[in-house]
Design a protein around this motif. Sequence first.
Motif, PDB file in Angstrom:
ATOM      1  N   ALA A 187      -5.345 -29.626  42.541  1.00 26.58           N
ATOM      2  CA  ALA A 187      -7.010 -29.909  42.086  1.00 26.58           C
ATOM      3  C   ALA A 187      -7.622 -29.545  43.363  1.00 26.58           C
ATOM      4  O   ALA A 187      -9.045 -29.801  43.310  1.00 26.58           O
ATOM      5  CB  ALA A 187      -6.871 -31.558  41.843  1.00 26.58           C
ATOM      6  N   ALA A 188      -7.288 -29.789  44.646  1.00 21.49           N
ATOM      7  CA  ALA A 188      -8.040 -29.769  45.633  1.00 21.49           C
ATOM      8  C   ALA A 188      -7.340 -28.817  46.763  1.00 21.49           C
ATOM      9  O   ALA A 188      -6.054 -28.963  46.892  1.00 21.49           O
ATOM     10  CB  ALA A 188      -8.652 -31.052  46.150  1.00 21.49           C
ATOM     11  N   VAL A 189      -7.873 -28.084  47.653  1.00 20.24           N
ATOM     12  CA  VAL A 189      -7.501 -27.692  49.138  1.00 20.24           C
ATOM     13  C   VAL A 189      -8.169 -28.164  49.886  1.00 20.24           C
ATOM     14  O   VAL A 189      -9.324 -28.199  50.228  1.00 20.24           O
ATOM     15  CB  VAL A 189      -7.489 -25.991  48.717  1.00 20.24           C
ATOM     16  CG1 VAL A 189      -6.819 -25.424  50.038  1.00 20.24           C
ATOM     17  CG2 VAL A 189      -6.865 -25.458  47.587  1.00 20.24           C
ATOM     18  N   SER A 190      -7.267 -28.489  51.077  1.00 20.15           N
ATOM     19  CA  SER A 190      -7.843 -28.957  52.176  1.00 20.15           C
ATOM     20  C   SER A 190      -7.440 -27.985  53.580  1.00 20.15           C
ATOM     21  O   SER A 190      -6.416 -27.691  53.625  1.00 20.15           O
ATOM     22  CB  SER A 190      -7.113 -30.372  52.602  1.00 20.15           C
ATOM     23  OG  SER A 190      -7.373 -30.877  54.030  1.00 20.15           O
ATOM     24  N   ALA A 232     -12.290 -16.072  46.853  1.00 18.58           N
ATOM     25  CA  ALA A 232     -11.387 -17.222  46.401  1.00 18.58           C
ATOM     26  C   ALA A 232     -12.079 -18.482  46.490  1.00 18.58           C
ATOM     27  O   ALA A 232     -11.667 -19.274  45.451  1.00 18.58           O
ATOM     28  CB  ALA A 232     -10.070 -17.049  47.380  1.00 18.58           C
ATOM     29  N   ILE A 233     -12.791 -18.770  47.499  1.00 20.25           N
ATOM     30  CA  ILE A 233     -13.580 -19.947  47.352  1.00 20.25           C
ATOM     31  C   ILE A 233     -14.379 -20.031  46.295  1.00 20.25           C
ATOM     32  O   ILE A 233     -14.451 -20.911  45.440  1.00 20.25           O
ATOM     33  CB  ILE A 233     -14.264 -20.298  48.925  1.00 20.25           C
ATOM     34  CG1 ILE A 233     -13.132 -20.438  49.837  1.00 20.25           C
ATOM     35  CG2 ILE A 233     -15.012 -21.307  48.723  1.00 20.25           C
ATOM     36  CD1 ILE A 233     -13.362 -20.494  51.204  1.00 20.25           C
ATOM     37  N   GLY A 234     -15.275 -19.053  45.933  1.00 24.13           N
ATOM     38  CA  GLY A 234     -16.079 -19.029  45.037  1.00 24.13           C
ATOM     39  C   GLY A 234     -15.452 -19.376  43.593  1.00 24.13           C
ATOM     40  O   GLY A 234     -15.874 -20.019  42.781  1.00 24.13           O
ATOM     41  N   GLU A 235     -14.277 -18.532  43.446  1.00 23.06           N
ATOM     42  CA  GLU A 235     -13.471 -18.443  42.259  1.00 23.06           C
ATOM     43  C   GLU A 235     -13.048 -20.220  42.050  1.00 23.06           C
ATOM     44  O   GLU A 235     -13.055 -20.627  41.158  1.00 23.06           O
ATOM     45  CB  GLU A 235     -12.389 -17.735  41.913  1.00 23.06           C
ATOM     46  CG  GLU A 235     -12.982 -16.216  41.681  1.00 23.06           C
ATOM     47  CD  GLU A 235     -11.675 -15.270  41.991  1.00 23.06           C
ATOM     48  OE1 GLU A 235     -10.595 -15.670  42.334  1.00 23.06           O
ATOM     49  OE2 GLU A 235     -12.088 -14.179  41.837  1.00 23.06           O
ATOM     50  N   ALA A 236     -12.301 -20.659  43.162  1.00 21.36           N
ATOM     51  CA  ALA A 236     -11.756 -21.911  43.225  1.00 21.36           C
ATOM     52  C   ALA A 236     -12.879 -23.047  42.949  1.00 21.36           C
ATOM     53  O   ALA A 236     -12.792 -23.847  41.965  1.00 21.36           O
ATOM     54  CB  ALA A 236     -11.300 -22.326  44.461  1.00 21.36           C
ATOM     55  N   VAL A 237     -14.204 -22.923  43.288  1.00 22.11           N
ATOM     56  CA  VAL A 237     -15.159 -23.923  43.203  1.00 22.11           C
ATOM     57  C   VAL A 237     -15.661 -23.808  41.498  1.00 22.11           C
ATOM     58  O   VAL A 237     -15.609 -24.821  40.706  1.00 22.11           O
ATOM     59  CB  VAL A 237     -16.496 -23.467  43.723  1.00 22.11           C
ATOM     60  CG1 VAL A 237     -17.590 -24.672  43.437  1.00 22.11           C
ATOM     61  CG2 VAL A 237     -16.142 -24.128  45.458  1.00 22.11           C
ATOM     62  N   GLU A 238     -15.726 -22.647  41.076  1.00 27.20           N
ATOM     63  CA  GLU A 238     -16.199 -22.551  39.705  1.00 27.20           C
ATOM     64  C   GLU A 238     -15.087 -22.980  38.595  1.00 27.20           C
ATOM     65  O   GLU A 238     -15.449 -23.241  37.637  1.00 27.20           O
ATOM     66  CB  GLU A 238     -16.565 -20.962  39.458  1.00 27.20           C
ATOM     67  CG  GLU A 238     -17.919 -20.708  39.914  1.00 27.20           C
ATOM     68  CD  GLU A 238     -18.383 -19.273  40.140  1.00 27.20           C
ATOM     69  OE1 GLU A 238     -17.419 -18.367  39.665  1.00 27.20           O
ATOM     70  OE2 GLU A 238     -19.446 -18.777  40.444  1.00 27.20           O
ATOM     71  N   ALA A 239     -13.857 -23.093  39.173  1.00 34.79           N
ATOM     72  CA  ALA A 239     -12.704 -23.337  38.176  1.00 34.79           C
ATOM     73  C   ALA A 239     -12.638 -24.914  38.403  1.00 34.79           C
ATOM     74  O   ALA A 239     -11.458 -25.556  37.724  1.00 34.79           O
ATOM     75  CB  ALA A 239     -11.332 -22.742  38.793  1.00 34.79           C
ATOM     76  N   MET A 284     -13.078 -25.734  34.009  1.00 38.22           N
ATOM     77  CA  MET A 284     -12.832 -26.914  35.068  1.00 38.22           C
ATOM     78  C   MET A 284     -11.243 -27.163  34.743  1.00 38.22           C
ATOM     79  O   MET A 284     -10.648 -27.208  33.945  1.00 38.22           O
ATOM     80  CB  MET A 284     -13.509 -28.002  34.490  1.00 38.22           C
ATOM     81  CG  MET A 284     -15.177 -27.740  34.483  1.00 38.22           C
ATOM     82  SD  MET A 284     -15.703 -27.259  36.101  1.00 38.22           S
ATOM     83  CE  MET A 284     -15.910 -29.268  36.678  1.00 38.22           C
ATOM     84  N   SER A 285     -10.775 -27.716  35.925  1.00 39.81           N
ATOM     85  CA  SER A 285      -9.529 -27.959  36.114  1.00 39.81           C
ATOM     86  C   SER A 285      -9.208 -29.437  35.484  1.00 39.81           C
ATOM     87  O   SER A 285     -10.098 -29.974  35.321  1.00 39.81           O
ATOM     88  CB  SER A 285      -9.088 -28.284  37.512  1.00 39.81           C
ATOM     89  OG  SER A 285      -9.595 -29.228  38.227  1.00 39.81           O
ATOM     90  N   GLU A 286      -8.361 -29.565  35.288  1.00 40.89           N
ATOM     91  CA  GLU A 286      -7.706 -30.912  34.274  1.00 40.89           C
ATOM     92  C   GLU A 286      -8.131 -32.157  35.289  1.00 40.89           C
ATOM     93  O   GLU A 286      -8.248 -33.334  34.603  1.00 40.89           O
ATOM     94  CB  GLU A 286      -6.377 -31.089  33.935  1.00 40.89           C
ATOM     95  CG  GLU A 286      -5.284 -31.258  35.046  1.00 40.89           C
ATOM     96  CD  GLU A 286      -3.949 -30.888  34.623  1.00 40.89           C
ATOM     97  OE1 GLU A 286      -3.344 -32.139  34.456  1.00 40.89           O
ATOM     98  OE2 GLU A 286      -3.263 -29.994  34.804  1.00 40.89           O
ATOM     99  N   ASN A 287      -8.247 -32.042  36.629  1.00 36.02           N
ATOM    100  CA  ASN A 287      -8.563 -33.282  37.522  1.00 36.02           C
ATOM    101  C   ASN A 287     -10.105 -33.276  37.716  1.00 36.02           C
ATOM    102  O   ASN A 287     -10.379 -34.219  38.831  1.00 36.02           O
ATOM    103  CB  ASN A 287      -7.736 -33.354  38.480  1.00 36.02           C
ATOM    104  CG  ASN A 287      -6.362 -33.604  38.416  1.00 36.02           C
ATOM    105  OD1 ASN A 287      -5.923 -34.907  37.883  1.00 36.02           O
ATOM    106  ND2 ASN A 287      -5.359 -32.962  38.775  1.00 36.02           N
ATOM    107  N   SER A 288     -10.798 -32.616  37.149  1.00 36.35           N
ATOM    108  CA  SER A 288     -12.250 -32.443  37.817  1.00 36.35           C
ATOM    109  C   SER A 288     -13.018 -33.502  37.477  1.00 36.35           C
ATOM    110  O   SER A 288     -14.070 -33.657  37.994  1.00 36.35           O
ATOM    111  CB  SER A 288     -12.808 -30.817  37.035  1.00 36.35           C
ATOM    112  OG  SER A 288     -12.726 -31.274  35.686  1.00 36.35           O
ATOM    113  N   GLN A 289     -12.427 -34.272  36.391  1.00 35.00           N
ATOM    114  CA  GLN A 289     -13.282 -35.632  36.274  1.00 35.00           C
ATOM    115  C   GLN A 289     -12.921 -36.824  36.993  1.00 35.00           C
ATOM    116  O   GLN A 289     -13.468 -37.808  36.859  1.00 35.00           O
ATOM    117  CB  GLN A 289     -13.061 -36.184  34.873  1.00 35.00           C
ATOM    118  CG  GLN A 289     -13.519 -34.868  33.567  1.00 35.00           C
ATOM    119  CD  GLN A 289     -14.740 -34.349  33.737  1.00 35.00           C
ATOM    120  OE1 GLN A 289     -15.571 -35.207  34.131  1.00 35.00           O
ATOM    121  NE2 GLN A 289     -15.174 -33.127  34.176  1.00 35.00           N
TER     122      GLN A 289
END
Length: 335
Positions: A233-236, A249-256, A1-6
């Motif tokens: 932390a996010a992509v718009s 790429a989207i699947g990997e992003a969500v899982e990360a 998880m990314s550091e901003n996931s919380q």
Amino acid sequence: MSENSQFRFGAATGVGSMPGGDAREAAKTVTGTFEDFPFMPELPARGPGADMIGRTAGLLVELYARVEPSGWRLGDRPGRDTKRARSWLGEDLDALEEFTQEYEGPLKVQAVGPWTLAAHLELRNGEAALSDPGACRDLAASLAEGLRLHLAEVRRRIPGAQLVLQLDEPSLTAVLRGQVKTASGYRTHRAVDRQIVEQTLRDLVGVHEAGPVVVHSCAPDVPFALLRRAGAAAVSFDFSLLTERDDEAIGEAVEAGTRLFTGVVPSAEGPLSDPAGSVMGVRTLWRRLGLSPGLLAEAVTVTPACGLAGVSPGYARRALAQCARAARSLADNPE
């Protein structure tokens, strides 16, 4: 998880620009619609200095820009265009502060990212700053310092807010592909090395140590993996421009742990579907990727496809309200 996931992102917000020129009216609309994730409205209809390039040029430290017939050009000293940009930003901050008294929660502020800025700001010779690697470095460093000061000012005015910084990078794909036209219009600037692009973005993301950074692009072929590596932390993005090429790429992003700001509500005037219809494509994508429906509310923030500067005030209000309702539909019925 990314550091901003919380970090607790809101379920829906806007992209940035709004129609009209009344800062108080825009702030009232935004804070009334998104009670748990407002954003600072931008009002480009006011003219040069309120547009996204001029507004961000006004944030630069020890670099100044003025309006020329061809666009914004770097100069030696602050002129009336810089002063006007800073004055309007101050007006927008005043309005936002007024309508966020005692607010506690995520609040988004936007600025143009370093590569779109380099593609649109001209050097003295009339060519884009993108043509000069040294100018690109100076511009990114000046922007970083300006953003530090800007974020500190917003924090001072709205101390309960958890700030989210959005970097607008609609020209990023063109920069990576060598598709930005020269001043003559007959040639294009050389593609910038992907590692340099990524490192520059990583440095800008690092400016906002206290919170997450979103990178926004409503152009096709958003480089999701590069943005994730750069620390976003996010992509718009404009959801309608996705193709199945983007799935991996989207699947990997969500899982990360990268959050998706899905632009599903049209930013051009027209009839709106029911709220469930607005997010039907997001549910379909989730099924196609084999992702857990329970992840949807954790991973998605609903937005318009792009800014709303070009629509009527009435449509802008309806579009923002549609984002809030569509996000509720997604949370209530993720399947």
